[in-house]
Motif scaffolding. Structure first.
Motif, mmCIF file in Angstrom:
data_model
loop_
_atom_site.group_PDB
_atom_site.id
_atom_site.type_symbol
_atom_site.label_atom_id
_atom_site.label_comp_id
_atom_site.label_asym_id
_atom_site.label_seq_id
_atom_site.Cartn_x
_atom_site.Cartn_y
_atom_site.Cartn_z
ATOM 1 N N GLU A 57 0.812 -1.213 0.000
ATOM 2 C CA GLU A 57 0.000 0.000 0.000
ATOM 3 C C GLU A 57 0.850 1.270 0.000
ATOM 4 N N GLU A 58 1.923 1.305 0.763
ATOM 5 C CA GLU A 58 2.730 2.517 0.902
ATOM 6 C C GLU A 58 4.097 2.440 0.218
ATOM 7 N N PHE A 59 4.388 1.322 -0.448
ATOM 8 C CA PHE A 59 5.677 1.197 -1.130
ATOM 9 C C PHE A 59 5.625 0.079 -2.145
ATOM 10 N N ARG A 60 6.639 0.077 -3.020
ATOM 11 C CA ARG A 60 6.786 -0.954 -4.050
ATOM 12 C C ARG A 60 8.210 -1.475 -3.982
ATOM 13 N N THR A 61 8.355 -2.794 -3.989
ATOM 14 C CA THR A 61 9.691 -3.392 -3.970
ATOM 15 C C THR A 61 9.958 -4.047 -5.320
ATOM 16 N N TYR A 62 11.050 -3.622 -5.946
ATOM 17 C CA TYR A 62 11.465 -4.136 -7.251
ATOM 18 C C TYR A 62 12.620 -5.113 -7.069
ATOM 19 N N PHE A 63 12.610 -6.151 -7.903
ATOM 20 C CA PHE A 63 13.654 -7.175 -7.918
ATOM 21 C C PHE A 63 14.265 -7.124 -9.319
ATOM 22 N N MET A 64 15.469 -6.562 -9.423
ATOM 23 C CA MET A 64 16.034 -6.248 -10.730
ATOM 24 C C MET A 64 17.401 -6.882 -10.916
ATOM 25 N N PHE A 65 17.651 -7.276 -12.143
ATOM 26 C CA PHE A 65 18.969 -7.766 -12.541
ATOM 27 C C PHE A 65 19.546 -6.757 -13.518
ATOM 28 N N ARG A 66 20.770 -6.291 -13.247
ATOM 29 C CA ARG A 66 21.421 -5.303 -14.102
ATOM 30 C C ARG A 66 22.829 -5.784 -14.419
ATOM 31 N N GLY A 67 23.301 -5.399 -15.599
ATOM 32 C CA GLY A 67 24.640 -5.783 -16.017
ATOM 33 C C GLY A 67 24.629 -7.147 -16.682
ATOM 34 N N SER A 75 19.490 -6.496 -7.589
ATOM 35 C CA SER A 75 19.170 -5.363 -6.731
ATOM 36 C C SER A 75 17.725 -5.482 -6.259
ATOM 37 N N VAL A 76 17.531 -5.292 -4.964
ATOM 38 C CA VAL A 76 16.188 -5.203 -4.394
ATOM 39 C C VAL A 76 16.038 -3.749 -3.962
ATOM 40 N N ARG A 77 15.156 -3.034 -4.664
ATOM 41 C CA ARG A 77 15.006 -1.599 -4.442
ATOM 42 C C ARG A 77 13.555 -1.294 -4.083
ATOM 43 N N THR A 78 13.370 -0.594 -2.968
ATOM 44 C CA THR A 78 12.035 -0.255 -2.504
ATOM 45 C C THR A 78 11.811 1.243 -2.620
ATOM 46 N N PHE A 79 10.724 1.609 -3.291
ATOM 47 C CA PHE A 79 10.325 3.000 -3.433
ATOM 48 C C PHE A 79 9.175 3.242 -2.468
ATOM 49 N N TYR A 80 9.430 4.068 -1.474
ATOM 50 C CA TYR A 80 8.420 4.395 -0.470
ATOM 51 C C TYR A 80 7.587 5.553 -1.020
ATOM 52 N N ASP A 81 6.286 5.303 -1.185
ATOM 53 C CA ASP A 81 5.408 6.235 -1.883
ATOM 54 C C ASP A 81 4.913 7.394 -1.033
ATOM 55 N N ARG A 82 5.090 7.317 0.264
ATOM 56 C CA ARG A 82 4.597 8.381 1.142
ATOM 57 C C ARG A 82 5.366 9.668 0.845
ATOM 58 N N PRO A 83 4.660 10.740 0.391
ATOM 59 C CA PRO A 83 5.360 11.997 0.103
ATOM 60 C C PRO A 83 5.651 12.782 1.385
ATOM 61 N N VAL A 118 9.516 15.024 -1.228
ATOM 62 C CA VAL A 118 10.651 14.160 -0.943
ATOM 63 C C VAL A 118 10.117 12.751 -0.722
ATOM 64 N N ARG A 119 10.735 11.795 -1.369
ATOM 65 C CA ARG A 119 10.388 10.388 -1.180
ATOM 66 C C ARG A 119 11.656 9.627 -0.858
ATOM 67 N N LEU A 120 11.466 8.479 -0.226
ATOM 68 C CA LEU A 120 12.608 7.676 0.199
ATOM 69 C C LEU A 120 12.724 6.412 -0.639
ATOM 70 N N ILE A 121 13.962 5.940 -0.788
ATOM 71 C CA ILE A 121 14.262 4.739 -1.556
ATOM 72 C C ILE A 121 15.217 3.894 -0.725
ATOM 73 N N GLY A 122 14.917 2.603 -0.617
ATOM 74 C CA GLY A 122 15.786 1.663 0.076
ATOM 75 C C GLY A 122 16.365 0.681 -0.922
ATOM 76 N N GLU A 123 17.604 0.240 -0.672
ATOM 77 C CA GLU A 123 18.268 -0.594 -1.662
ATOM 78 C C GLU A 123 19.256 -1.557 -1.029
ATOM 79 N N ALA A 124 19.293 -2.756 -1.578
ATOM 80 C CA ALA A 124 20.304 -3.760 -1.223
ATOM 81 C C ALA A 124 20.711 -4.447 -2.526
ATOM 82 N N GLN A 125 21.990 -4.799 -2.642
ATOM 83 C CA GLN A 125 22.494 -5.389 -3.881
ATOM 84 C C GLN A 125 23.423 -6.554 -3.602
ATOM 85 N N MET A 126 23.472 -7.439 -4.596
ATOM 86 C CA MET A 126 24.356 -8.604 -4.512
ATOM 87 C C MET A 126 24.929 -8.875 -5.904
#
Length: 176
Positions: A57-67, A75-83, A118-126
């Motif tokens: 409801e308040e965020f979206r978590t993406y599971f992405m492969f890059r490179g 990369s697991v990247r979460t975009f927190y939608d709360r402005p 302003v919005r927040l983004i969380g990220e972890a990578q492997m």
């Protein structure tokens, strides 16, 4: 490759069984992540850019492969939608600095949009291009999803936001 359903950690705090899978390293892909999300009973879909996303409801978590090749990153990247308002940014930065000092993931940063919100983004990578153990991949991905949920709850508590976070345990969208 497949993941043994009994090996998927749940969100209920029960002990985490170990994944059953190949003994050697695997190079994970989007299908493996879909299987993991299905077994975690998290709804997900593929967006218009081809990225796998689990929306809450308040965020979206993406599971992405890059490179490519040995340099491929998961990369697991979460975009927190709360402005947040621009004048709240100093308090936000203080809070996310505190979070980043106390936790390993996700590392959280801010993004100021052209309209001043302003919005927040969380990220972890492997790094996964050379292969990783299935157990490490599964446990890391599950931990990152849990931490993304926990960050949202923590921020609401830290900032005294009125939104109820009890409904953030499951994604909101249906389908894949």
């Amino acid at each position: 490759m497949s993941i043994d359903p009994s090996s998927i950690p749940n969100f209920g705090g029960q002990p985490e069984p170990q994944p059953q899978g190949p003994a050697g390293p695997v190079v994970p892909d989007q299908d493996l992540v879909k299987q993991l999300l299905d077994q975690m009973e998290l709804k997900h879909l593929v967006d218009e850019e081809g990225d796998l996303v689990a929306p809450w409801e308040e965020f979206r978590t993406y599971f992405m492969f890059r490179g490519e090749g040995e340099q491929q990153v998961f990369s697991v990247r979460t975009f927190y939608d709360r402005p947040h308002k621009i004048d709240e940014k100093p308090q936000l930065l203080e809070s996310i600095d505190d979070w980043n000092r106390r936790t390993l993931w996700p590392k959280v940063y801010s993004h100021t949009h052209d309209d001043g919100t302003v919005r927040l983004i969380g990220e972890a990578q492997m790094l996964v291009g050379t292969g990783v153990s299935l157990e490490h991949f599964v446990s890391s991905t599950v931990s990152w999803v849990r931490a993304a949920i926990e960050f949202d709850r923590w921020l609401v508590e830290q900032l005294g936001l009125a939104e109820d976070v009890d409904d953030t345990d499951k994604p909101e969208a249906d389908g894949e």
